[in-house]
Design an enzyme around this catalytic site. Structure first.
Site, short mmCIF file in Angstrom:
data_model
loop_
_atom_site.label_atom_id
_atom_site.label_comp_id
_atom_site.label_asym_id
_atom_site.label_seq_id
_atom_site.Cartn_x
_atom_site.Cartn_y
_atom_site.Cartn_z
N GLU A 1 0.80 -1.23 0.00
CA GLU A 1 0.00 0.00 0.00
C GLU A 1 0.83 1.28 0.00
O GLU A 1 0.46 2.27 -0.64
CB GLU A 1 -0.96 0.01 1.20
CG GLU A 1 -2.13 -0.93 1.08
CD GLU A 1 -1.80 -2.40 1.35
OE1 GLU A 1 -2.66 -3.25 1.11
OE2 GLU A 1 -0.66 -2.67 1.81
N ILE B 1 -5.49 1.13 4.56
CA ILE B 1 -4.89 2.43 4.27
C ILE B 1 -3.87 2.81 5.33
O ILE B 1 -2.99 3.65 5.09
CB ILE B 1 -5.99 3.51 4.15
CG1 ILE B 1 -5.58 4.55 3.11
CG2 ILE B 1 -6.32 4.16 5.49
CD1 ILE B 1 -6.72 5.37 2.59
N HIS C 1 -11.70 -5.36 9.50
CA HIS C 1 -12.47 -5.05 8.30
C HIS C 1 -13.65 -4.14 8.64
O HIS C 1 -14.69 -4.18 8.00
CB HIS C 1 -12.98 -6.33 7.63
CG HIS C 1 -11.89 -7.18 7.07
ND1 HIS C 1 -11.18 -8.06 7.83
CD2 HIS C 1 -11.36 -7.26 5.82
CE1 HIS C 1 -10.27 -8.67 7.09
NE2 HIS C 1 -10.36 -8.20 5.86
#
Length: 803
Positions: A525, A552, A592
């Site tokens: 990422e 992120i 999540h």
């Protein structure tokens, strides 16, 4: 490979001699600036100093092979390189130390960054692009260790994109992809994950990147044995070395005091990277750090006498001078005269910079002293005001804060007085603050015509018999229009290319637009964001996809340290209009949950944060951003891809406004504010509330940064007199931010008949499964009961207690 001493055969001996003398002048100039710079810190004129002494020779070699159109992505030791390329003058260097707030005098950041952080201007005054192919370019430095690495990857990848996409108009940005991205990093910083992620990605992508590792065997006070396995970074990087059968990275190793070997190494590296698009690492060893890491400490504390003696003997400038004398290129007398002249030049530059820095302050001080004197003579508190005035007079080298403190404190002694002198002071202070504050606060976002606020809203259009489709189809077909409309647009991420992303929002687009524009990446990422930053800096319009919002955080350092601050720290001289695409909200499970909005809002000021409730809204945001020049994070609702939406007929054209809320249900009893997937639950609860006589007004925040620039929410509260913010973030997260915006910034407190409240998720991350979601985050029953409780408190007779 090791690089032996060798010089270019393309120049005559006389030209070579002239080059060497010129290089010696620059090396000595840079060193003199470093030495005087440290003294300026120790005498208190500058706050902090971190310099490039000990790295002069390899930077001279790097500058020789650096061409117009190339980009640098370095760190705070590269002043010699900047001087050698004509991008930094001694007076600029000292203005940087003093933090001069005039961009004309301190061209690197107008005092917003400490010295040693460099930049070139990519933009004209109106925010349009300069021709980057006709100038040498440096992306803006950041202090964060290895933070320059992810951006380096993107700067190099832009050359690959421009070379391979032949039909793309690359004027102003590239000459057939021949540009090289040059990175620099200290040896100790190669321990960082950003370094390894970037090197691996560069080897996979095969981009024209040259990375110099300045190796002085220390990281601040910590020796290499604590940083690097085998104490040799090029040894442990050897597995990346390309060979006849495998693509990879070329690795060169050269001593930092060997002038001719350095020149040859950098010529060789430039040829490989520029022509073959192969990344090259140059490990520059046996460097020194004569003044230690920075002005915050002395290296005599952690280096023994033997090491210090070795550093004195092998200082690259000293070795360079000895080589010049031994080779007969110049005499000791000739070099002595050169050094004397340079010392004089640097001292004069330092003196001029300090005089220029003080001039504005002294003029302001003169005016303020005169005003305070007049005010004191007319005031009953004359003695107190005279003391403030005299204390200010005693400050020979005032800062702006000294002036502000004196003026503001003086007003306390003029309370209740209505003299003209008091008003003069008020006016002076008002003008001073109006002119001064922007010097420290401007350009967090774009101030040019193509900022997001100037993009006109265009509503989606629907023809008779509009087709209802999955939300992801709206998104996919809108992306199709965007990639057709903008040839410089490209998207990349994990599972983005071949399968068209995990939710099929890019289905079939790789086949249509190719693997360069619709690309898969590895699981990395940080460098996905770095690719986007670097390519955006070079005129492309990248969309970097982070598969889920929770992931992120692997990239948050690059986003907050580099992207979010770019426009601000360059005083609007560089831009990176990167769009970051991700998905989240109402997910299930600790990792999540996708709802860490409070953290993002506070860490990413400088990036717009958008949270559309459906895919039509999301598509409109992409359309708006492609017309603007600002970075943004768009968080699509994960559970919205399969929900049916009407398909607009003007795909690629309609624009969702940024900074504007949407009222999705009118009501009279209470204002409910939320965003994203939670909006659908709020709508469900509002229907249930109607059954008990409560008519709620629902406002979709839509964009969190910025939020409601027209202050429409307060207009709703003015009507309903009650407010509830509903958010799936943790308590005190995004809901607290929204409450602050509405109550304090918009002034809604004055219209409230009930206490404003928030309804959030629990303090923990959501548990797994549907039950975990229900009991971890606000549900329809929670919303109903919270609203009913507010109405019960206001009117218990009409709304008797529920429990």
């Amino acid at each position: 490979m090791d690089v032996s001493s060798k010089t270019s055969n393309d120049i005559s001996f006389e030209d070579f001699k002239e080059q060497i003398i010129s290089d010696y002048k620059i090396a000595f100039l840079s060193r003199t600036c470093s030495l005087l710079g440290r003294k300026e810190v120790l005498t208190g004129k500058a706050k902090f100093g971190i310099f490039g002494d000990g790295k002069e020779l390899p930077q001279l070699a790097m500058a020789k092979s650096f061409k117009n159109g190339d980009f640098r992505s370095g760190y705070y030791r590269d002043q010699t390189f900047m001087m050698a390329t004509g991008l930094l003058k001694p007076k600029d260097f000292f203005h940087g130390l003093y933090a001069t707030t005039n961009i004309e005098k301190e061209p690197m950041s107008a005092g917003r960054q400490m010295g040693g952080h460099f930049v070139t201007y990519s933009l004209n005054e109106d925010g349009s692009w300069k021709d980057l192919t006709k100038q040498k370019n440096s992306s803006s430095d950041i202090s964060c260790t290895a933070g320059q690495m992810p951006r380096l990857l993107g700067l190099a990848q832009a050359s690959k994109v421009y070379r391979e996409l032949r039909d793309l108009d690359s004027s102003k940005f590239s000459n057939n992809g021949n540009e090289v991205a040059w990175g620099t990093i200290g040896n100790a910083s190669t321990s960082e994950g950003m370094f390894w992620e970037t090197i691996n990605a560069a080897g996979v992508l095969q981009v024209p990147l040259i990375l110099s590792i300045w190796d002085d065997e220390y990281g601040i006070s910590v020796p290499a044995k604590y940083h690097t396995t085998k104490e040799d970074i090029s040894k442990i990087l050897s597995g990346f070395q390309r060979d006849d059968k495998n693509k990879g990275v070329e690795i060169l190793k050269v001593k930092g005091w060997d002038y001719t070997a350095l020149m040859h190494a950098y010529e060789n590296a430039a040829d490989i990277a520029r022509q073959e698009h192969v990344p090259v690492i140059i490990h520059v060893t046996e460097l020194t750090q004569p003044q230690g890491h920075s002005t915050s400490g002395s290296h005599e504390r952690y280096k023994d006498d033997k090491r210090l003696a070795w550093e004195r003997d092998n200082d690259c400038n000293k070795r360079f001078k000895e080589w010049i004398l031994e080779s007969g290129i110049a005499t000791a007398k000739e070099l002595e005269l050169i050094e004397k002249d340079i010392k004089k030049t640097v001292r004069e530059a330092k003196k001029q910079a300090w005089t220029e820095y003080l001039e504005e302050h002294l003029n302001l001080k003169k005016d303020l002293v005169r005003i305070l004197n007049s005010a004191a003579n007319k005031s009953s508190n004359k003695n107190f005001l005279n003391k403030i005035k005299n204390d200010l007079i005693a400050i020979e080298e005032p800062l702006k804060k000294d002036l502000a403190i004196a003026a503001r404190k003086s007003l306390r002694y003029l309370l209740g007085e209505k003299s003209a002198e008091r008003q003069t002071l008020v006016n002076w202070l008002s003008n001073f603050e109006k002119e001064t504050q922007p010097k420290f606060s401007s350009h967090l976002y774009s101030e040019n015509q193509n900022n997001v606020r100037n993009i006109k809203a265009i509503a989606p259009e629907y023809k008779n018999g509009t087709e209802k489709v999955d939300g992801r189809v709206v998104l996919r077909d809108n992306f199709d229009k965007l990639f057709e409309k903008y040839p410089n647009a490209l998207v990349f991420g994990e599972d983005t290319g071949a399968i068209g992303d995990v939710n099929q929002g890019l289905e079939g687009l790789q086949e249509k637009y190719g693997k360069i524009r619709i690309a898969d990446t590895g699981i990395r990422e940080t460098t996905i964001i770095g690719q986007g930053i670097g390519m955006a800096l070079r005129g492309l319009r990248p969309i970097a996809e982070i598969q889920y919002l929770d992931y992120i955080f692997y990239a948050i350092a690059t986003m907050t340290d580099d992207l979010a601050t770019l426009l601000y720290r360059t005083y609007g001289k560089q831009k990176a209009p990167l769009i970051i695409r991700t998905r989240g909200h109402r997910l299930e499970g600790i990792w999540h949950s996708g709802s860490e909005m409070g953290g993002l809002i506070h860490l990413l000021r400088g990036i717009h944060i958008l949270a559309p409730r459906n895919m039509t809204q999301a598509a409109g945001f992409y359309n708006t951003l492609m017309k603007s020049d600002e970075p943004a994070l768009i968080i699509e609702s994960l559970n919205g891809y399969r929900l049916k939406e009407n398909k607009p007929s003007n795909l690629g054209e309609f624009c969702t406004p940024i900074g504007v809320v949407e009222t999705i249900k009118k009501g009279s009893d209470i204002t409910l504010v939320s965003y994203g997937s939670t909006l659908r639950i709020v709508e469900q609860a509002a229907k249930d509330l109607l059954e008990v006589g409560i008519d709620a007004e629902i406002i979709d925040a839509q964009t969190l940064l910025p939020f409601d620039i027209a202050h429409d929410t307060v207009k709703s509260v003015q009507k309903t007199n009650r407010l509830l913010v509903i958010d799936e973030d943790v308590p005190g997260g995004c809901s607290a931010y929204l409450l602050n915006e509405i109550i304090e910034k918009q002034g809604a407190y004055q219209y409230l008949d009930s206490a404003p409240q928030t309804l959030t998720a629990k303090a923990h991350r959501p548990a797994y499964g549907s039950d975990g979601d229900y009991f971890s985050k606000p549900n329809a029953e929670d919303i109903f009961e919270k609203v009913y409780e507010i109405m019960n408190e206001a009117n218990p007779e009409e709304f008797p207690s529920l429990k």
